[in-house]
Design an enzyme around this catalytic site. Sequence first.
Site, PDB file in Angstrom:
ATOM      1  N   SER A 264      -0.746 -34.741 -48.577  1.00  0.00           N
ATOM      2  CA  SER A 264      -1.129 -35.153 -47.241  1.00  0.00           C
ATOM      3  C   SER A 264      -2.594 -34.864 -46.921  1.00  0.00           C
ATOM      4  CB  SER A 264      -0.239 -34.432 -46.211  1.00  0.00           C
ATOM      5  OG  SER A 264      -0.402 -33.013 -46.278  1.00  0.00           O
TER       6      SER A 264
ATOM      7  N   LYS B 275      -8.840 -29.740 -42.729  1.00  0.00           N
ATOM      8  CA  LYS B 275      -7.716 -30.643 -42.494  1.00  0.00           C
ATOM      9  C   LYS B 275      -7.239 -30.494 -41.062  1.00  0.00           C
ATOM     10  CE  LYS B 275      -3.154 -31.736 -44.532  1.00  0.00           C
ATOM     11  NZ  LYS B 275      -2.187 -31.330 -45.577  1.00  0.00           N
TER      12      LYS B 275
ATOM     13  N   SER C  10       0.463 -31.225 -51.478  1.00  0.00           N
ATOM     14  CA  SER C  10      -0.578 -31.880 -50.690  1.00  0.00           C
ATOM     15  C   SER C  10      -1.987 -31.407 -51.022  1.00  0.00           C
ATOM     16  CB  SER C  10      -0.312 -31.668 -49.201  1.00  0.00           C
ATOM     17  OG  SER C  10       0.923 -32.239 -48.830  1.00  0.00           O
TER      18      SER C  10
END
Length: 611
Positions: free
Chosen positions: A167, A93, A191
């Site tokens: 997210s 990420k 997330s």
Amino acid sequence: MTEVTTGIGWNLNDWGRAYRNGADARGLLLSTRNAIAADELDANGLPRRGSAWIALASEEQLTKQISYLESLKASAEEEGTVLPLYGVPFAVKDNIDAADFHTTAACPEYAYEPDDDAFVVQLLRKAGAIVMGKTNLDQFATGLVGTRSPYGAVNNAFNPEYISGGSSSGSATAVAKGQVAFALGTDTAGSGRVPAGFNHIVGLKATVGAISASGVVPACRSLDCVSVFALNSRDAERIYEIAAQFDPADGYARSRTMVRNERIQTLGVPADAPWFGDDVQKAAYEKACEQAVDAGFELKTIDFTPLFELASLLYQGPWVAERYAAVGEFLKQDLPGINPVVKNIIAGGVDGTAVDAFKAEYRRKDLVRQIQSIFKTVDALFVPTAPRFPTMADVDAAPVEVNSQLGTYTNFVNLADLCALSLPAHMRTDGLPFGITVIAPGWHELALTNFAGQWQSHLGLAEAPVMLGKKDDASVVVAVVGAHLTGMPLNHQLTSRHATLLEQTLTANKYQLYALANTVPPKPGLVRLNEEDLKCGKVAGNQLIVELWRLDQAAFGSFVEEIPQPLGIGTLELEDGRLVKGFICEPEAVASATNISHLGGWRAYISSLNA
């Protein structure tokens, strides 16, 4: 050497098998990278709108990593050690540092190139893993929707009209598409779980501090977790065991606490679950509850009021100030890449006072005490990963409201110091994925993954065999071949120690099985054949049925003490090359024993006696 193909759709076990069969790491990784590029990059070599990726590794970046991998392999061979993630690609990420890649946190103007890997990335690379690139996210990890990025809203892996979840949207969809074997996300408010539920994969959110957040752009630093996405729970567990190492440079890192490998049996379900109008999601959860009962679990209805109140504190309380402390001053600039929804949310972090912060913390502690009492009556919570599955249009119409709804069962977890595992369930009646999440007290990650094995086995969902390398001190996996098998006379020596059955599998084609004479109850002896005798055809090996059981370290020690001569515990090789602890027999004992290898296993022999 095997023909070079791509690793699209492969889990950890598939990658390990390919290398054991002679695949070349350089060719295999480059071909996999190029297959991803063909789907995700445009004619200019940039990620398309809706892509999971912000930056896919270039061939030069990949070649550099492969050279490092080859040096690691040479050192490992010299030292007689193994690389448990040798040549396995993963995604990171883009709020987590990876050297040789920019970190953007999904804001182009914020981008910087770190000097070093984040601590967790460093651990994974040292284990042999390869960074395939950096993935898209809700900007500054603020959102559960996967749409708040100037790089574009990430497409759901099943239906682009629906959100991917955030997210950690890019990491989740890269795994769901089979582009990488696993991926790192972050999880402050859900997330690392919501996008797993929306894309039919596994998302593990470990205990706060278990996996270091050094080298991670903070959201709420006191609550941030690095999460793991994988195609199955055993892979997630393996990555956790490598990644969850204490980092003295991270002020919020914690040493892992030894927790008995407890079995989850009683599940707490909410008394009044909100669905926000999504009746299809409600029906899917009701079906999942029925399946849990069918699988032998007990459901107990719980009042979730303290959990829901605690969840509300995350964004309605002073913890938003932590987000402002991280990036608030940067967001005050009028830059085109800043997402306005994210900017408005974080700007609210300056509204509270120090008095408000203390009051909220006092309330949090009181609520956590109430939540702890819940876990005196249940082993874990069993909830929908999200209470609704919104479309892109739903989020466009009410971006803050929909996002808030998605955190119903996730926002409280880090505030209450719990761990959680999001798992695929059956598909909804409209063909979209449905996910459940199991939530337990901190440091019960192995209990969660053991539950996952039972859950997915009952539902008939694909679950790869356990990937075993060097295990930490928390547990040991042992292969049993005879009287300790399920339903056999000595199986109680495992179950009484809270051992968990993981799978049934086969040994490598290198063993013979004997029925030992004068043993009560009857016991077999497993003998490994000489490699040279096997190669020249002097003897023929057999593949024999075994069960894999997990015990905690203390239980394993007492279990071994009960094993009588001529049996003992050694290292056993399985059909896919994994090495586990297992029963072995002294060769002298087989002189008076009966060779039963042709039957394929102990059960068949016992059945033949009964017949």
